[in-house]
Write a protein that holds these residues in place. Structure first.
Motif, short mmCIF file in Angstrom:
data_model
loop_
_atom_site.label_atom_id
_atom_site.label_comp_id
_atom_site.label_asym_id
_atom_site.label_seq_id
_atom_site.Cartn_x
_atom_site.Cartn_y
_atom_site.Cartn_z
N MET A 1 64.07 69.53 31.63
CA MET A 1 64.96 70.47 32.45
C MET A 1 63.59 70.54 33.57
O MET A 1 62.55 70.05 33.72
N ILE A 2 64.26 70.84 34.41
CA ILE A 2 63.71 70.65 36.25
C ILE A 2 63.09 71.60 36.20
O ILE A 2 63.65 72.48 36.84
N ASN A 3 61.63 71.78 36.48
CA ASN A 3 60.62 72.91 37.27
C ASN A 3 60.94 73.45 38.67
O ASN A 3 60.81 74.74 38.72
N ARG A 4 61.69 71.99 39.39
CA ARG A 4 61.18 72.25 40.67
C ARG A 4 62.37 71.31 41.52
O ARG A 4 62.23 70.25 42.02
N PRO A 5 63.70 72.24 40.89
CA PRO A 5 65.00 71.39 41.16
C PRO A 5 65.36 71.56 42.64
O PRO A 5 66.24 70.28 43.30
N SER A 6 64.50 72.13 43.74
CA SER A 6 65.44 72.08 44.41
C SER A 6 63.73 72.09 45.39
O SER A 6 62.43 72.01 44.85
N ALA A 7 63.78 71.87 47.15
CA ALA A 7 62.94 71.83 47.81
C ALA A 7 62.60 73.08 48.57
O ALA A 7 61.10 72.54 49.15
N ASP A 8 62.47 74.36 48.23
CA ASP A 8 62.45 75.29 48.40
C ASP A 8 61.38 75.59 47.45
O ASP A 8 61.52 76.35 46.35
N ALA A 9 60.08 75.67 47.92
CA ALA A 9 58.91 76.11 46.53
C ALA A 9 58.89 77.22 46.22
O ALA A 9 58.77 77.78 45.12
N ALA A 10 59.72 78.81 47.04
CA ALA A 10 60.32 80.15 46.41
C ALA A 10 60.96 80.29 45.23
O ALA A 10 60.89 81.28 44.72
N ALA A 11 61.59 79.08 45.35
CA ALA A 11 62.53 78.80 43.84
C ALA A 11 62.04 78.55 42.82
O ALA A 11 62.85 78.23 41.48
N HIS A 12 60.48 77.88 42.66
CA HIS A 12 60.32 77.05 41.14
C HIS A 12 59.07 78.41 41.16
O HIS A 12 58.82 79.10 41.43
N ARG A 13 59.01 77.64 39.31
CA ARG A 13 58.64 78.68 38.47
C ARG A 13 56.92 78.46 38.94
O ARG A 13 56.25 77.10 38.89
N PRO A 14 55.90 79.40 39.15
CA PRO A 14 54.23 78.89 39.62
C PRO A 14 53.90 78.59 38.43
O PRO A 14 54.09 78.70 36.96
N GLY A 15 53.53 77.13 38.76
CA GLY A 15 52.15 76.46 37.76
C GLY A 15 52.61 75.75 36.83
O GLY A 15 52.05 75.31 36.11
N ALA A 16 54.06 75.63 37.01
CA ALA A 16 54.93 74.43 36.20
C ALA A 16 54.70 72.98 36.57
O ALA A 16 54.65 73.10 38.35
N PRO A 17 54.82 72.48 35.81
CA PRO A 17 55.60 70.87 36.23
C PRO A 17 56.49 70.83 36.76
O PRO A 17 57.28 71.47 36.59
N ASP A 18 56.66 69.24 37.45
CA ASP A 18 57.87 69.58 37.81
C ASP A 18 59.22 69.46 37.10
O ASP A 18 60.53 70.11 37.80
N PHE A 19 58.87 68.93 35.97
CA PHE A 19 59.63 69.13 34.91
C PHE A 19 59.04 68.67 33.21
O PHE A 19 57.92 68.20 33.51
N GLU A 20 59.89 69.16 32.64
CA GLU A 20 59.18 68.94 31.25
C GLU A 20 60.77 68.49 30.38
O GLU A 20 61.56 69.03 30.34
#
Length: 294
Positions: free
Chosen positions: A6-25
């Motif tokens: 699962m991708i926690n950082r799917p986009s280049a927009d930092a505001a759309a990410h889960r805080p503190g999560a790895p990029d994917f897991e």
């Protein structure tokens, strides 16, 4: 079940990410991962790519990632962080191990409506056996797509040329082909021009030239098609783009539907009429596609 991340950082927009999560897991593909409110499920609102993997090597990955970003742009989705997606895809490929053939699907949806964060995941699994389609060929019917050949220019909101999750029409076309005793479909524009298959690009042979319809006809920029043209160069064949009518298909020396997973499937029957194909060229083409590493 294959391998899922699962991708926690799917986009280049930092505001759309889960805080503190790895990029994917890594996640369990047998357990629930997607909200029932996700727009992938409720609207088919997202994009995807299916990447072929041969002996542990992802094929045409750069092309797939470029098309992934292009499709996202056409849907006004956030720009995918391609560096993260690349690493996630390679992680899945590595965990699959050196299978002779596998496929990896990368998916990004708009996420849960109103949340503002896209959902992303990558899933890989062993490929089905496509030997029969590659060697013996397939029966194909032509079906009217119901859109003009210039729909990408006249009606860009119809998203012709984007690889979206909205596949109901493509699956319905395949079911219609089966009802007609065939395996697959070649779409024809409402004004009579040859387009593509529901999940494949069309390649035709005319003498010493391999031809395909151009992407200005509102069709996908085929990743496998690019590899077929590389193969043609190795064989000393010419390549090009052509606006062909349905009637002209019957005049071609050979026809193929080419795609990432199935590679090159020669057409042995078109609209119920048996067709020849160059079996030796077909074998060499599929051997090239199976071993490509680009």
């Amino acid at each position: 079940m294959g391998v899922l991340v699962m991708i926690n950082r799917p986009s280049a927009d930092a505001a759309a990410h889960r805080p503190g999560a790895p990029d994917f897991e890594e996640a369990d593909p047998a357990s629930p991962q997607l909200s029932v409110l996700d727009l992938a499920a409720t609207r088919g609102d997202g994009v995807f790519e299916t990447i072929a993997v041969g002996d542990g090597y992802p094929q045409a990955l750069d092309h797939h990632l470029r098309r992934f970003a292009s499709s996202a742009s056409m849907l006004d989705l956030p720009s995918p962080d391609l560096a993260v997606w690349r690493r996630a895809i390679l992680e899945v490929v590595d965990k699959l191990g050196p299978l002779p053939e596998a496929t990896v699907k990368a998916v990004m949806s708009r996420g849960i409506e109103g949340d503002g964060r896209p959902t992303g995941w990558v899933h890989g699994q062993q490929s089905p056996d496509h030997t029969r389609a590659r060697t013996e060929g397939i029966a194909v019917v032509t079906l009217d797509r119901g859109l003009r050949h210039d729909v990408e220019r006249t009606s860009p909101w119809l998203l012709a040329g984007a690889k979206t999750l909205s596949y109901a029409v493509n699956r319905a076309a395949i079911r219609e082909a089966v009802r007609r005793g065939a395996d697959d479909v070649i779409f024809i524009s409402s004004d009579g021009f040859v387009l593509e298959g529901p999940t494949s690009s069309l390649v035709v042979q005319r003498g010493d030239t391999l031809l395909t319809p151009g992407i200005e006809l509102g069709i996908l920029d085929g990743t496998t098609l690019g590899s077929v043209f590389d193969f043609a160069a190795e064989e000393g064949l010419r390549t090009g783009y052509a606006m062909l009518t349905a009637e002209q298909l019957g005049e071609m020396d050979s026809l193929w539907l080419v795609s990432s997973g199935r590679h090159a499937a020669p057409v042995h029957t078109l609209d119920g009429v048996p067709r020849p194909f160059d079996s030796e060229l077909n074998l060499r083409m599929n051997a090239f596609l199976s071993r490509r590493q680009e």
